[in-house]
Design an enzyme around this catalytic site. Structure first.
Site, PDB file in Angstrom:
ATOM      1  N   ASP A  62       0.301  -1.029  -0.090  1.00  0.00           N
ATOM      2  CA  ASP A  62       0.077  -0.393  -0.030  1.00  0.00           C
ATOM      3  C   ASP A  62       0.551   1.240   0.220  1.00  0.00           C
ATOM      4  O   ASP A  62       2.125   1.247   0.997  1.00  0.00           O
ATOM      5  CB  ASP A  62      -0.935   0.142   1.114  1.00  0.00           C
ATOM      6  CG  ASP A  62      -1.933   0.873   1.269  1.00  0.00           C
ATOM      7  OD1 ASP A  62      -1.541   2.084   0.543  1.00  0.00           O
ATOM      8  OD2 ASP A  62      -3.164   1.262   1.930  1.00  0.00           O
ATOM      9  N   ILE A  63       0.912   2.004  -1.014  1.00  0.00           N
ATOM     10  CA  ILE A  63       1.547   3.336  -0.953  1.00  0.00           C
ATOM     11  C   ILE A  63       1.219   4.175  -0.626  1.00  0.00           C
ATOM     12  O   ILE A  63       2.146   5.311  -0.395  1.00  0.00           O
ATOM     13  CB  ILE A  63       2.325   3.493  -2.934  1.00  0.00           C
ATOM     14  CG1 ILE A  63       0.773   4.301  -3.602  1.00  0.00           C
ATOM     15  CG2 ILE A  63       2.700   2.848  -3.864  1.00  0.00           C
ATOM     16  CD1 ILE A  63       0.698   4.953  -4.264  1.00  0.00           C
ATOM     17  N   GLN A 105     -10.791  16.114  -1.637  1.00  0.00           N
ATOM     18  CA  GLN A 105     -10.195  15.143  -2.648  1.00  0.00           C
ATOM     19  C   GLN A 105      -8.257  16.077  -2.770  1.00  0.00           C
ATOM     20  O   GLN A 105      -8.152  14.332  -3.504  1.00  0.00           O
ATOM     21  CB  GLN A 105     -11.007  15.782  -3.983  1.00  0.00           C
ATOM     22  CG  GLN A 105     -12.743  15.789  -3.853  1.00  0.00           C
ATOM     23  CD  GLN A 105     -13.836  15.239  -5.174  1.00  0.00           C
ATOM     24  OE1 GLN A 105     -12.877  15.439  -6.248  1.00  0.00           O
ATOM     25  NE2 GLN A 105     -14.698  15.980  -5.186  1.00  0.00           N
ATOM     26  N   SER A 139      -0.336  11.085 -16.868  1.00  0.00           N
ATOM     27  CA  SER A 139      -1.867  11.084 -17.798  1.00  0.00           C
ATOM     28  C   SER A 139      -2.038  12.265 -19.016  1.00  0.00           C
ATOM     29  O   SER A 139      -0.900  13.450 -18.922  1.00  0.00           O
ATOM     30  CB  SER A 139      -3.151  11.735 -16.918  1.00  0.00           C
ATOM     31  OG  SER A 139      -4.346  12.103 -17.403  1.00  0.00           O
ATOM     32  N   ALA A 196      -8.016  17.599  -8.849  1.00  0.00           N
ATOM     33  CA  ALA A 196      -7.326  17.406  -7.496  1.00  0.00           C
ATOM     34  C   ALA A 196      -5.961  16.359  -8.265  1.00  0.00           C
ATOM     35  O   ALA A 196      -5.045  16.556  -8.318  1.00  0.00           O
ATOM     36  CB  ALA A 196      -8.005  16.728  -7.277  1.00  0.00           C
ATOM     37  N   TYR A 197      -7.121  15.171  -9.045  1.00  0.00           N
ATOM     38  CA  TYR A 197      -6.527  14.197  -9.799  1.00  0.00           C
ATOM     39  C   TYR A 197      -5.374  15.160 -11.113  1.00  0.00           C
ATOM     40  O   TYR A 197      -3.887  13.967 -10.860  1.00  0.00           O
ATOM     41  CB  TYR A 197      -7.286  13.577 -10.638  1.00  0.00           C
ATOM     42  CG  TYR A 197      -7.054  12.196 -11.331  1.00  0.00           C
ATOM     43  CD1 TYR A 197      -6.515  11.540 -10.766  1.00  0.00           C
ATOM     44  CD2 TYR A 197      -6.555  12.488 -12.721  1.00  0.00           C
ATOM     45  CE1 TYR A 197      -5.770  10.209 -11.874  1.00  0.00           C
ATOM     46  CE2 TYR A 197      -6.442  10.969 -13.369  1.00  0.00           C
ATOM     47  CZ  TYR A 197      -5.708   9.914 -13.321  1.00  0.00           C
ATOM     48  OH  TYR A 197      -4.938   9.528 -14.383  1.00  0.00           O
ATOM     49  N   VAL A 199      -3.937  17.920 -10.838  1.00  0.00           N
ATOM     50  CA  VAL A 199      -2.389  18.447  -9.985  1.00  0.00           C
ATOM     51  C   VAL A 199      -1.701  16.662 -10.183  1.00  0.00           C
ATOM     52  O   VAL A 199      -0.257  17.443  -9.661  1.00  0.00           O
ATOM     53  CB  VAL A 199      -3.238  18.884  -9.077  1.00  0.00           C
ATOM     54  CG1 VAL A 199      -1.725  19.691  -8.545  1.00  0.00           C
ATOM     55  CG2 VAL A 199      -3.828  20.093  -9.490  1.00  0.00           C
TER      56      VAL A 199
HETATM   57  N1  LIG Z   1      -7.717   4.713 -17.069  1.00  0.00           N
HETATM   58  C1  LIG Z   1      -7.276   5.699 -17.892  1.00  0.00           C
HETATM   59  O1  LIG Z   1      -7.896   6.784 -19.020  1.00  0.00           O
HETATM   60  C2  LIG Z   1      -6.134   6.534 -17.328  1.00  0.00           C
HETATM   61  C3  LIG Z   1      -5.926   7.515 -18.217  1.00  0.00           C
HETATM   62  C4  LIG Z   1      -4.604   8.317 -17.611  1.00  0.00           C
HETATM   63  C5  LIG Z   1      -3.228   7.589 -16.725  1.00  0.00           C
HETATM   64  N2  LIG Z   1      -3.910   6.479 -15.797  1.00  0.00           N
HETATM   65  C6  LIG Z   1      -3.302   5.884 -15.156  1.00  0.00           C
HETATM   66  O2  LIG Z   1      -3.163   4.697 -15.165  1.00  0.00           O
HETATM   67  C7  LIG Z   1      -3.027   4.108 -13.771  1.00  0.00           C
HETATM   68  C8  LIG Z   1      -3.710   2.503 -13.450  1.00  0.00           C
HETATM   69  O3  LIG Z   1      -4.497   3.504 -13.434  1.00  0.00           O
HETATM   70  P1  LIG Z   1      -6.253   2.161 -14.135  1.00  0.00           P
HETATM   71  O4  LIG Z   1      -7.299   3.212 -14.689  1.00  0.00           O
HETATM   72  O5  LIG Z   1      -5.740   1.265 -13.950  1.00  0.00           O
HETATM   73  O6  LIG Z   1      -6.763   2.726 -12.651  1.00  0.00           O
HETATM   74  P2  LIG Z   1      -7.481   1.280 -11.569  1.00  0.00           P
HETATM   75  O7  LIG Z   1      -8.337  -0.031 -12.400  1.00  0.00           O
HETATM   76  O8  LIG Z   1      -8.828   2.383 -10.772  1.00  0.00           O
HETATM   77  O9  LIG Z   1      -6.351   1.023 -10.650  1.00  0.00           O
HETATM   78  C9  LIG Z   1      -6.352   0.958  -9.910  1.00  0.00           C
HETATM   79  C10 LIG Z   1      -5.402  -0.312  -9.320  1.00  0.00           C
HETATM   80  O10 LIG Z   1      -4.587   1.119  -8.439  1.00  0.00           O
HETATM   81  C11 LIG Z   1      -4.882   0.056  -6.877  1.00  0.00           C
HETATM   82  N3  LIG Z   1      -3.842   1.821  -5.431  1.00  0.00           N
HETATM   83  C12 LIG Z   1      -5.079   2.595  -5.292  1.00  0.00           C
HETATM   84  N4  LIG Z   1      -4.540   3.024  -4.208  1.00  0.00           N
HETATM   85  C13 LIG Z   1      -3.399   2.407  -4.001  1.00  0.00           C
HETATM   86  C14 LIG Z   1      -2.730   2.847  -2.947  1.00  0.00           C
HETATM   87  N5  LIG Z   1      -2.474   3.637  -1.412  1.00  0.00           N
HETATM   88  N6  LIG Z   1      -1.374   1.641  -2.514  1.00  0.00           N
HETATM   89  C15 LIG Z   1      -1.604   0.833  -3.992  1.00  0.00           C
HETATM   90  N7  LIG Z   1      -2.430   0.149  -4.474  1.00  0.00           N
HETATM   91  C16 LIG Z   1      -3.267   0.767  -4.877  1.00  0.00           C
HETATM   92  C17 LIG Z   1      -6.199   0.059  -6.886  1.00  0.00           C
HETATM   93  O11 LIG Z   1      -6.139  -0.982  -6.034  1.00  0.00           O
HETATM   94  P3  LIG Z   1      -7.868  -1.372  -5.570  1.00  0.00           P
HETATM   95  O12 LIG Z   1      -8.117  -2.198  -6.430  1.00  0.00           O
HETATM   96  O13 LIG Z   1      -6.946  -1.642  -3.946  1.00  0.00           O
HETATM   97  O14 LIG Z   1      -8.150   0.006  -5.350  1.00  0.00           O
HETATM   98  C18 LIG Z   1      -5.763  -0.400  -8.187  1.00  0.00           C
HETATM   99  O15 LIG Z   1      -5.063  -1.656  -8.770  1.00  0.00           O
HETATM  100  C19 LIG Z   1      -3.440   5.384 -12.962  1.00  0.00           C
HETATM  101  O16 LIG Z   1      -1.695   5.928 -12.147  1.00  0.00           O
HETATM  102  C20 LIG Z   1      -3.698   5.862 -13.480  1.00  0.00           C
HETATM  103  O17 LIG Z   1      -3.703   7.441 -12.643  1.00  0.00           O
HETATM  104  C21 LIG Z   1      -5.355   5.880 -16.237  1.00  0.00           C
END
Ligand SMILES: NC(=O)c1ccc[n+]([C@@H]2O[C@H](COP(=O)([O-])OP(=O)(O)OC[C@H]3O[C@@H](n4cnc5c(N)ncnc54)[C@H](OP(=O)(O)O)[C@@H]3O)[C@@H](O)[C@H]2O)c1
Length: 289
Positions: A62-63, A105, A139, A196-197, A199
């Site tokens: 957990d980060i 947030q 992002s 907030a995201y 930023v």
């Molecule tokens: N989807 C998009 O369009 C998009 C676009 C640009 C950038 N991103 C970036 O890509 C990355 C992955 O996004 P995603 O879309 O795959 O999101 P996601 O499906 O919501 O997955 C996020 C992951 O991060 C984990 N997480 C959250 N808080 C944590 C913590 N404190 N410690 C450890 N793990 C934690 C979640 O765990 P839980 O299952 O326990 O919640 C989940 O496994 C993120 O950095 C996101 O900002 C995504």
């Protein structure tokens, strides 16, 4: 001590992180760690990959929890003595319809996405071996001109965030200032945008540049960190809206994690999903997202 190369992906029980682990299992020469803050969700993902015939290891991480980070560091250090690939993927995002006050947030988004990522880096960077690769998920919303407005304060902020002299401490101060202004309602006057995201992702993008400067002065050979925009990807975070599958979203981070020894570029860069290096400060952007 096990004599193998090691790759770690944070927040990889689902979404793009899980797709990065799946890709690395086939392409990375070494062992791959799927990590998750929740052990149950993590083990479920590990079992699914094992059923596909892939070999993967698991550790809770957990980060947002100092003890969890410390326990993970000790595990990697004691088992392997070093680390070769770190993908900072874990993050949270509030939905547009979220009803939590903006200050809350901001506090949670910056604490997890920026300070959590930074805390993990500070803990694991001493373990990085020569030729290690670090990838941080940024992002399209983090493109610098996109985030702030035209006010003089926003201009000043952009100058500070993109300065070649910016230090980690100054960047932390800026992130804390955003949270304070989000709480007292003055974030717009201070030049920040109302997401907030966004930023938090600006923060990790600026951090990437600061970290590469430190790597350039590091006695260990050929350490590289980049951040990337995976595109608009269909995941829980995007409420399953987007143009790309998780496999497509994982392509650029996997490419950056596997950059061959002595790569000259990209280095400390903001990399688009099609692997183009983008000037974070001025652009142009290859596509809107
Ligand atoms: N989807 C998009 O369009 C998009 C676009 C640009 C950038 N991103 C970036 O890509 C990355 C992955 O996004 P995603 O879309 O795959 O999101 P996601 O499906 O919501 O997955 C996020 C992951 O991060 C984990 N997480 C959250 N808080 C944590 C913590 N404190 N410690 C450890 N793990 C934690 C979640 O765990 P839980 O299952 O326990 O919640 C989940 O496994 C993120 O950095 C996101 O900002 C995504």
């Amino acid at each position: 001590m096990e004599d193998t190369r090691v790759a770690v992906v944070t927040g990889s029980n689902k979404g793009i992180g899980l797709a990065i682990v799946r890709g690395l299992c086939s392409e990375f020469d070494g062992c791959v760690y799927l990590t998750a803050r929740d052990e149950g969700r993590g083990m479920e993902a590990v079992e699914a990959l094992q059923e596909e015939g892939l070999s993967v290891r698991f550790h809770q991480l957990d980060i947002d929890d100092e003890e969890s980070i410390a326990a993970f560091k000790t595990h990697i250090e004691d088992t392997y003595g070093g680390l070769d690939v770190l993908v900072n993927n874990a993050a949270i995002a509030y939905k547009a319809a979220a009803t939590e006050p903006f200050g809350e947030q901001a506090e949670n988004s910056i604490r997890i996405n920026f300070f959590g990522t930074l805390a993990l880096c500070r803990s694991l960077f001493p373990l990085l071996r020569p030729h290690a690769r670090v990838v941080t998920m940024s992002s399209f919303v983090a493109f610098l001109p996109r985030v702030n407005g035209d006010e003089p304060q926003a201009f000043n902020l952009r100058e500070k965030l993109s300065s070649e002299e910016l230090t980690e401490e100054e960047l932390c101060d800026l992130m804390n200032q955003f949270v304070e202004t989000a709480k007292d309602g003055t974030w717009t006057e201070a030049g920040w945008q109302s997401s907030a995201y966004s930023v938090s992702k600006v923060g990790v993008t600026a951090l990437t540049r600061v970290q590469q400067r430190a790597f350039d002065d590091d006695p260990r050979e050929d350490l590289i960190v980049n951040c990337c925009n995976p595109g608009a990807v269909v995941t829980d975070m995007s409420s399953h809206k987007g143009a790309f599958t998780v496999e497509q979203g994982a392509e650029c981070p996997i490419y950056l994690a596997l950059l061959p020894p002595d790569t000259e570029e990209p280095k400390g860069a903001y990399v688009w999903h099609d692997k183009q290096v983008v000037d974070w400060v001025k652009g142009p952007l290859p596509s809107p997202y």
